[in-house]
Scaffold this motif. Sequence first.
Motif, PDB file in Angstrom:
ATOM      1  N   VAL A  37       0.743  -1.193   0.072  1.00  0.00           N
ATOM      2  CA  VAL A  37       0.105   0.150   0.038  1.00  0.00           C
ATOM      3  C   VAL A  37       0.888   1.010  -0.039  1.00  0.00           C
ATOM      4  CG1 VAL A  37      -1.805   1.172   1.201  1.00  0.00           C
ATOM      5  CG2 VAL A  37      -1.652  -1.091   1.371  1.00  0.00           C
ATOM      6  N   PRO A  38       0.677   2.084  -0.961  1.00  0.00           N
ATOM      7  CA  PRO A  38       1.517   3.249  -0.976  1.00  0.00           C
ATOM      8  C   PRO A  38       1.847   3.950   0.175  1.00  0.00           C
ATOM      9  CG  PRO A  38       0.331   3.181  -2.878  1.00  0.00           C
ATOM     10  CD  PRO A  38      -0.451   2.209  -1.955  1.00  0.00           C
ATOM     11  N   GLY A  39       2.824   4.551   0.762  1.00  0.00           N
ATOM     12  CA  GLY A  39       2.710   5.154   1.908  1.00  0.00           C
ATOM     13  C   GLY A  39       2.857   4.005   3.368  1.00  0.00           C
ATOM     14  N   ALA A  40       2.823   2.954   3.064  1.00  0.00           N
ATOM     15  CA  ALA A  40       2.597   2.177   4.300  1.00  0.00           C
ATOM     16  C   ALA A  40       4.007   1.703   4.800  1.00  0.00           C
ATOM     17  CB  ALA A  40       1.842   0.874   3.839  1.00  0.00           C
ATOM     18  N   LEU A  41       5.039   1.699   3.855  1.00  0.00           N
ATOM     19  CA  LEU A  41       6.399   0.968   4.138  1.00  0.00           C
ATOM     20  C   LEU A  41       7.332   2.399   3.953  1.00  0.00           C
ATOM     21  CD1 LEU A  41       7.952  -1.216   5.315  1.00  0.00           C
ATOM     22  CD2 LEU A  41       8.271  -1.951   3.017  1.00  0.00           C
ATOM     23  N   TYR A  42       8.065   3.017   4.959  1.00  0.00           N
ATOM     24  CA  TYR A  42       8.732   3.829   4.769  1.00  0.00           C
ATOM     25  C   TYR A  42      10.120   3.936   5.902  1.00  0.00           C
ATOM     26  CZ  TYR A  42       5.943   5.610   8.433  1.00  0.00           C
ATOM     27  OH  TYR A  42       5.261   5.524   9.589  1.00  0.00           O
ATOM     28  N   PRO A  43      11.230   4.417   5.425  1.00  0.00           N
ATOM     29  CA  PRO A  43      12.334   4.598   6.176  1.00  0.00           C
ATOM     30  C   PRO A  43      11.928   5.111   7.779  1.00  0.00           C
ATOM     31  CG  PRO A  43      12.800   5.298   3.923  1.00  0.00           C
ATOM     32  CD  PRO A  43      11.417   5.116   4.095  1.00  0.00           C
ATOM     33  N   ILE A  44      12.425   4.621   8.658  1.00  0.00           N
ATOM     34  CA  ILE A  44      12.417   4.830  10.136  1.00  0.00           C
ATOM     35  C   ILE A  44      13.432   6.081  10.503  1.00  0.00           C
ATOM     36  CG2 ILE A  44      12.133   4.323  12.332  1.00  0.00           C
ATOM     37  CD1 ILE A  44      10.939   1.671  11.593  1.00  0.00           C
ATOM     38  N   ARG A  79       3.143  -9.452   6.342  1.00  0.00           N
ATOM     39  CA  ARG A  79       3.040  -8.069   7.244  1.00  0.00           C
ATOM     40  C   ARG A  79       3.316  -8.285   8.506  1.00  0.00           C
ATOM     41  NH1 ARG A  79      -3.158  -6.618   4.673  1.00  0.00           N
ATOM     42  NH2 ARG A  79      -2.473  -6.623   2.390  1.00  0.00           N
ATOM     43  N   ARG A  80       3.313  -9.425   9.090  1.00  0.00           N
ATOM     44  CA  ARG A  80       4.042  -9.711  10.358  1.00  0.00           C
ATOM     45  C   ARG A  80       5.296  -9.388  10.252  1.00  0.00           C
ATOM     46  NH1 ARG A  80       2.903 -12.033  15.545  1.00  0.00           N
ATOM     47  NH2 ARG A  80       0.944 -11.030  15.286  1.00  0.00           N
ATOM     48  N   ILE A  81       6.093  -9.858   9.482  1.00  0.00           N
ATOM     49  CA  ILE A  81       7.574  -9.773   9.299  1.00  0.00           C
ATOM     50  C   ILE A  81       7.969  -8.294   9.391  1.00  0.00           C
ATOM     51  CG2 ILE A  81       9.555 -10.193   7.840  1.00  0.00           C
ATOM     52  CD1 ILE A  81       8.777 -12.785   7.376  1.00  0.00           C
ATOM     53  N   VAL A  82       7.064  -7.516   8.404  1.00  0.00           N
ATOM     54  CA  VAL A  82       7.237  -6.021   8.274  1.00  0.00           C
ATOM     55  C   VAL A  82       7.018  -5.468   9.603  1.00  0.00           C
ATOM     56  CG1 VAL A  82       6.423  -3.790   7.528  1.00  0.00           C
ATOM     57  CG2 VAL A  82       6.585  -5.911   5.989  1.00  0.00           C
ATOM     58  N   ASP A  83       6.067  -5.911  10.549  1.00  0.00           N
ATOM     59  CA  ASP A  83       5.709  -5.286  11.953  1.00  0.00           C
ATOM     60  C   ASP A  83       6.991  -5.700  12.853  1.00  0.00           C
ATOM     61  OD1 ASP A  83       3.181  -4.661  11.208  1.00  0.00           O
ATOM     62  OD2 ASP A  83       2.300  -6.296  12.112  1.00  0.00           O
ATOM     63  N   VAL A  84       7.683  -6.811  12.633  1.00  0.00           N
ATOM     64  CA  VAL A  84       8.687  -7.232  13.454  1.00  0.00           C
ATOM     65  C   VAL A  84      10.018  -6.245  13.176  1.00  0.00           C
ATOM     66  CG1 VAL A  84      10.371  -9.099  14.064  1.00  0.00           C
ATOM     67  CG2 VAL A  84       7.843  -9.670  13.909  1.00  0.00           C
ATOM     68  N   MET A  85      10.021  -6.002  11.772  1.00  0.00           N
ATOM     69  CA  MET A  85      11.417  -5.313  11.421  1.00  0.00           C
ATOM     70  C   MET A  85      11.274  -3.873  11.922  1.00  0.00           C
ATOM     71  SD  MET A  85      13.446  -7.680  10.252  1.00  0.00           S
ATOM     72  CE  MET A  85      12.512  -9.124  11.363  1.00  0.00           C
ATOM     73  N   GLU A  86      10.126  -3.389  11.361  1.00  0.00           N
ATOM     74  CA  GLU A  86       9.757  -1.954  12.196  1.00  0.00           C
ATOM     75  C   GLU A  86      10.147  -1.900  13.421  1.00  0.00           C
ATOM     76  OE1 GLU A  86       6.635   0.233   9.288  1.00  0.00           O
ATOM     77  OE2 GLU A  86       5.889  -0.981  10.834  1.00  0.00           O
ATOM     78  N   GLU A  87       9.868  -3.009  14.218  1.00  0.00           N
ATOM     79  CA  GLU A  87       9.788  -2.618  15.801  1.00  0.00           C
ATOM     80  C   GLU A  87      11.449  -2.846  16.213  1.00  0.00           C
ATOM     81  OE1 GLU A  87       8.510  -5.472  19.304  1.00  0.00           O
ATOM     82  OE2 GLU A  87       6.838  -4.414  18.416  1.00  0.00           O
ATOM     83  N   LEU A  88      12.120  -3.718  15.295  1.00  0.00           N
ATOM     84  CA  LEU A  88      13.504  -3.974  15.677  1.00  0.00           C
ATOM     85  C   LEU A  88      14.431  -2.568  15.346  1.00  0.00           C
ATOM     86  CD1 LEU A  88      15.789  -5.705  16.384  1.00  0.00           C
ATOM     87  CD2 LEU A  88      15.943  -6.448  13.726  1.00  0.00           C
TER      88      LEU A  88
END
Length: 238
Positions: free
Chosen positions: A10-17, A193-202
């Motif tokens: 989804v555009p804008g859902a994944l972005y550098p932290i 999507r769970r892996i994305v959640d985990v990596m964002e949290e990491l």
Amino acid sequence: MDLSDLPEIVPGALYPIAPEGLADASDDGHAPRILLLYGSLREVSYSRKAVEESARILQALGCETRIFDPSGLPLTDDADADHPKVAELRELAVWSEGMVWSSPERHGAMTGIMKLQIDWLPLSLKGGIRTTQGKTLAVMQVSGGSQSFNAVNQMRILGRWMRMVTIPNQSSIPKAWLEFAEGDRLPDGPFYRRIVDVMEELVKFTYMVRGRKDYLVDRYSERVENVDQVHERVSVKA
């Protein structure tokens, strides 16, 4: 291994932290350095595929990643620490600011290959270099059958033993052979999507921890030992 592309998102859902609001004031904002370990040497290794997918996501989040290939790593106590594969693993551990451990579940546990890599990582090296202490950790597992959490639970115990900051979130992919049925990629869906959640949290935890690592692992017992050692040296000189 191409780590450049991601599944359609989804555009804008994944972005550098960004580190703002997370990192210590002295942090220079460099890309978080993440080491990824996997626990299978099979030609078709789903724990490796999960790590490769994680690396793509981490890069999209603004991280620098390294994946260690455990092939050729000797048994502990069956080689010296200067063995090339051991030296490579330890250098990567020192380089890293956070880690991802991904293991298959075999006989209700993490694999020996996964444990072997962790066993070769000492709590500290000469010069006070700490390979794992105060660094962040995300744990993941893949299973051939129904969903299980045995391997991630074991790795959490090891992460605590290695004095790492193990993040709350985790990933467990059941019937991984079906999820990766199309090849090397994990398609968009709840497990991706769970892996994305985990990596964002990491990444967020890594920004919060890395500039404060030395303070977080500073311990009273070690300070007492250091004072005692100073007193002993002074007594010997006297």
